[in-house]
Design a protein around this motif. Structure first.
Motif, PDB file in Angstrom:
ATOM      1  N   ASN A  84     -17.937  -1.384 -15.691  1.00 12.79           N
ATOM      2  CA  ASN A  84     -18.752  -2.431 -15.857  1.00 12.79           C
ATOM      3  C   ASN A  84     -19.648  -2.719 -14.425  1.00 12.79           C
ATOM      4  OD1 ASN A  84     -18.291  -2.881 -18.447  1.00 12.79           O
ATOM      5  ND2 ASN A  84     -16.923  -4.528 -18.194  1.00 12.79           N
ATOM      6  N   ASP A  85     -18.975  -2.608 -13.386  1.00 14.79           N
ATOM      7  CA  ASP A  85     -19.704  -2.911 -12.074  1.00 14.79           C
ATOM      8  C   ASP A  85     -20.707  -1.977 -11.875  1.00 14.79           C
ATOM      9  OD1 ASP A  85     -20.073  -4.615  -9.633  1.00 14.79           O
ATOM     10  OD2 ASP A  85     -19.104  -2.658  -8.669  1.00 14.79           O
ATOM     11  N   GLU A  86     -20.507  -0.793 -12.352  1.00 14.00           N
ATOM     12  CA  GLU A  86     -21.251   0.631 -12.121  1.00 14.00           C
ATOM     13  C   GLU A  86     -22.561   0.234 -13.031  1.00 14.00           C
ATOM     14  OE1 GLU A  86     -20.995   5.197 -12.906  1.00 14.00           O
ATOM     15  OE2 GLU A  86     -19.439   4.290 -11.512  1.00 14.00           O
ATOM     16  N   LYS A  87     -22.251  -0.060 -14.097  1.00 13.22           N
ATOM     17  CA  LYS A  87     -23.528  -0.380 -15.172  1.00 13.22           C
ATOM     18  C   LYS A  87     -24.342  -1.511 -14.603  1.00 13.22           C
ATOM     19  CE  LYS A  87     -20.829   1.255 -19.350  1.00 13.22           C
ATOM     20  NZ  LYS A  87     -20.277   0.671 -20.410  1.00 13.22           N
ATOM     21  N   ASN A  88     -23.615  -2.572 -14.075  1.00 12.73           N
ATOM     22  CA  ASN A  88     -24.579  -3.679 -13.845  1.00 12.73           C
ATOM     23  C   ASN A  88     -25.286  -3.189 -12.673  1.00 12.73           C
ATOM     24  OD1 ASN A  88     -23.366  -5.204 -15.785  1.00 12.73           O
ATOM     25  ND2 ASN A  88     -21.782  -6.183 -14.262  1.00 12.73           N
ATOM     26  N   HIS A  93     -29.813   6.958 -11.485  1.00 11.27           N
ATOM     27  CA  HIS A  93     -30.520   5.784 -11.902  1.00 11.27           C
ATOM     28  C   HIS A  93     -31.537   5.583 -10.850  1.00 11.27           C
ATOM     29  CE1 HIS A  93     -28.430   4.730 -15.326  1.00 11.27           C
ATOM     30  NE2 HIS A  93     -27.425   5.082 -14.784  1.00 11.27           N
ATOM     31  N   TYR A  94     -31.047   6.087  -9.635  1.00 14.74           N
ATOM     32  CA  TYR A  94     -31.990   5.793  -8.510  1.00 14.74           C
ATOM     33  C   TYR A  94     -33.109   6.663  -8.571  1.00 14.74           C
ATOM     34  CZ  TYR A  94     -33.923   6.411  -3.789  1.00 14.74           C
ATOM     35  OH  TYR A  94     -34.800   6.295  -2.651  1.00 14.74           O
ATOM     36  N   VAL A 132     -31.515  -2.370 -19.466  1.00 11.21           N
ATOM     37  CA  VAL A 132     -30.759  -2.696 -20.765  1.00 11.21           C
ATOM     38  C   VAL A 132     -30.163  -1.460 -21.078  1.00 11.21           C
ATOM     39  CG1 VAL A 132     -30.910  -3.186 -23.200  1.00 11.21           C
ATOM     40  CG2 VAL A 132     -32.000  -4.403 -21.513  1.00 11.21           C
ATOM     41  N   PHE A 133     -30.866  -0.292 -21.224  1.00 13.18           N
ATOM     42  CA  PHE A 133     -30.094   1.156 -21.480  1.00 13.18           C
ATOM     43  C   PHE A 133     -29.017   1.664 -20.794  1.00 13.18           C
ATOM     44  CE2 PHE A 133     -34.293   2.678 -23.709  1.00 13.18           C
ATOM     45  CZ  PHE A 133     -34.029   1.822 -24.658  1.00 13.18           C
ATOM     46  N   ALA A 134     -29.381   1.185 -19.480  1.00 12.63           N
ATOM     47  CA  ALA A 134     -28.188   1.601 -18.499  1.00 12.63           C
ATOM     48  C   ALA A 134     -26.888   0.680 -18.848  1.00 12.63           C
ATOM     49  CB  ALA A 134     -28.747   1.196 -16.826  1.00 12.63           C
ATOM     50  N   LEU A 135     -27.070  -0.406 -19.157  1.00 12.08           N
ATOM     51  CA  LEU A 135     -25.963  -1.374 -19.424  1.00 12.08           C
ATOM     52  C   LEU A 135     -25.184  -0.876 -20.670  1.00 12.08           C
ATOM     53  CD1 LEU A 135     -27.281  -5.079 -19.127  1.00 12.08           C
ATOM     54  CD2 LEU A 135     -25.476  -3.785 -17.796  1.00 12.08           C
ATOM     55  N   PHE A 136     -25.620  -0.094 -21.714  1.00 11.54           N
ATOM     56  CA  PHE A 136     -25.196   0.261 -22.795  1.00 11.54           C
ATOM     57  C   PHE A 136     -25.042   1.658 -22.778  1.00 11.54           C
ATOM     58  CE2 PHE A 136     -27.076  -3.895 -23.924  1.00 11.54           C
ATOM     59  CZ  PHE A 136     -25.783  -4.525 -24.447  1.00 11.54           C
ATOM     60  N   ASP A 137     -25.261   2.522 -21.721  1.00 10.56           N
ATOM     61  CA  ASP A 137     -24.920   3.883 -21.578  1.00 10.56           C
ATOM     62  C   ASP A 137     -25.761   4.649 -22.582  1.00 10.56           C
ATOM     63  OD1 ASP A 137     -23.048   3.813 -19.742  1.00 10.56           O
ATOM     64  OD2 ASP A 137     -21.480   3.617 -21.134  1.00 10.56           O
ATOM     65  N   LYS A 138     -27.195   4.305 -22.711  1.00  9.75           N
ATOM     66  CA  LYS A 138     -28.245   4.916 -23.491  1.00  9.75           C
ATOM     67  C   LYS A 138     -29.064   5.653 -22.514  1.00  9.75           C
ATOM     68  CE  LYS A 138     -27.059   2.668 -27.356  1.00  9.75           C
ATOM     69  NZ  LYS A 138     -26.255   3.352 -28.135  1.00  9.75           N
ATOM     70  N   PRO A 139     -29.528   6.964 -23.307  1.00  9.33           N
ATOM     71  CA  PRO A 139     -30.589   7.527 -22.443  1.00  9.33           C
ATOM     72  C   PRO A 139     -31.942   6.729 -21.862  1.00  9.33           C
ATOM     73  CG  PRO A 139     -30.194   8.729 -24.765  1.00  9.33           C
ATOM     74  CD  PRO A 139     -29.530   7.395 -24.727  1.00  9.33           C
ATOM     75  N   LEU A 140     -32.155   6.957 -20.728  1.00 12.43           N
ATOM     76  CA  LEU A 140     -33.223   6.348 -19.975  1.00 12.43           C
ATOM     77  C   LEU A 140     -34.622   6.771 -20.564  1.00 12.43           C
ATOM     78  CD1 LEU A 140     -32.088   6.229 -16.397  1.00 12.43           C
ATOM     79  CD2 LEU A 140     -31.695   4.413 -18.313  1.00 12.43           C
ATOM     80  N   ILE A 141     -35.891   5.831 -20.586  1.00 10.73           N
ATOM     81  CA  ILE A 141     -36.920   6.185 -20.757  1.00 10.73           C
ATOM     82  C   ILE A 141     -37.676   6.769 -19.379  1.00 10.73           C
ATOM     83  CG2 ILE A 141     -39.207   5.473 -21.446  1.00 10.73           C
ATOM     84  CD1 ILE A 141     -37.727   3.205 -23.238  1.00 10.73           C
ATOM     85  N   ASN A 142     -37.837   8.026 -19.206  1.00  9.47           N
ATOM     86  CA  ASN A 142     -38.350   8.716 -18.092  1.00  9.47           C
ATOM     87  C   ASN A 142     -38.818  10.133 -18.387  1.00  9.47           C
ATOM     88  OD1 ASN A 142     -39.076   9.379 -15.467  1.00  9.47           O
ATOM     89  ND2 ASN A 142     -38.006   7.762 -14.751  1.00  9.47           N
TER      90      ASN A 142
END
Length: 173
Positions: free
Chosen positions: A73-77, A111-112, A158-168
């Protein structure tokens, strides 16, 4: 060591059977068996009763609990915060967040890169919008570009919090 294994080890050191431990607590022998086998996670009250019966400190069981979920959870946050830093097209806050967490979390580099590439897209859109503003005196393109960039940054958080694919479009998930 898992809590159930620790309870079993302490019980055996005391020379108690599961039934004897159950009689010293308000817990059934079957529940003691299931806890020791790792089939159930005992509640705090149950752990307190078992700790009292085994004459050990309750904190021994609490400190023994796995912290993997908290770390995930910390990693997702942190990943979400990294994406939110992309709302402001300044690379410095994102860079500071990344340097603070790059060695502490597993996926922060992915994510960076996504957050930085989004910020670069926002910069390019802003520069194009400024050029259009300079040529036509229309500020709508720059406003739309900044709003879309901010919206995508928020959605990626929001996608990072829920392990969804990112928009990029520039980063493969």
């Amino acid at each position: 060591m898992e809590t159930g294994k620790l309870i079993k080890e302490l019980r055996l050191k005391k020379g108690l059977t599961q039934e004897e431990l159950a009689s010293r607590t308000e817990v059934s022998a079957r529940t003691i068996q299931r806890i020791e086998n790792g089939e159930v996670d005992p509640r705090a009250y149950t752990l307190q009763m078992i700790a009292n019966a085994l004459e050990v400190d309750f904190s021994l069981f609490v400190e023994n609990e796995p912290k993997e979920e908290v770390q995930a959870n910390d990693e997702k946050n942190w990943s979400a915060l990294l994406h939110l830093s992309g709302i402001v097209p300044l690379i410095i806050p994102t860079l500071l967040l990344w340097t603070n967490k790059k060695d502490k979390t597993n996926e922060v580099s992915h994510h960076y890169r996504a957050a930085i590439s989004m910020q670069l897209c926002i910069w390019v859109i802003s520069l194009i919008g400024l050029w259009i503003y300079w040529k036509t005196n229309q500020s709508i393109p720059i406003i739309i570009g900044l709003l879309i960039g901010s919206l995508v940054s928020i959605m990626n958080a929001v996608f990072a919090l829920f392990d969804k694919p990112l928009i990029n479009p520039f980063i493969k998930n």
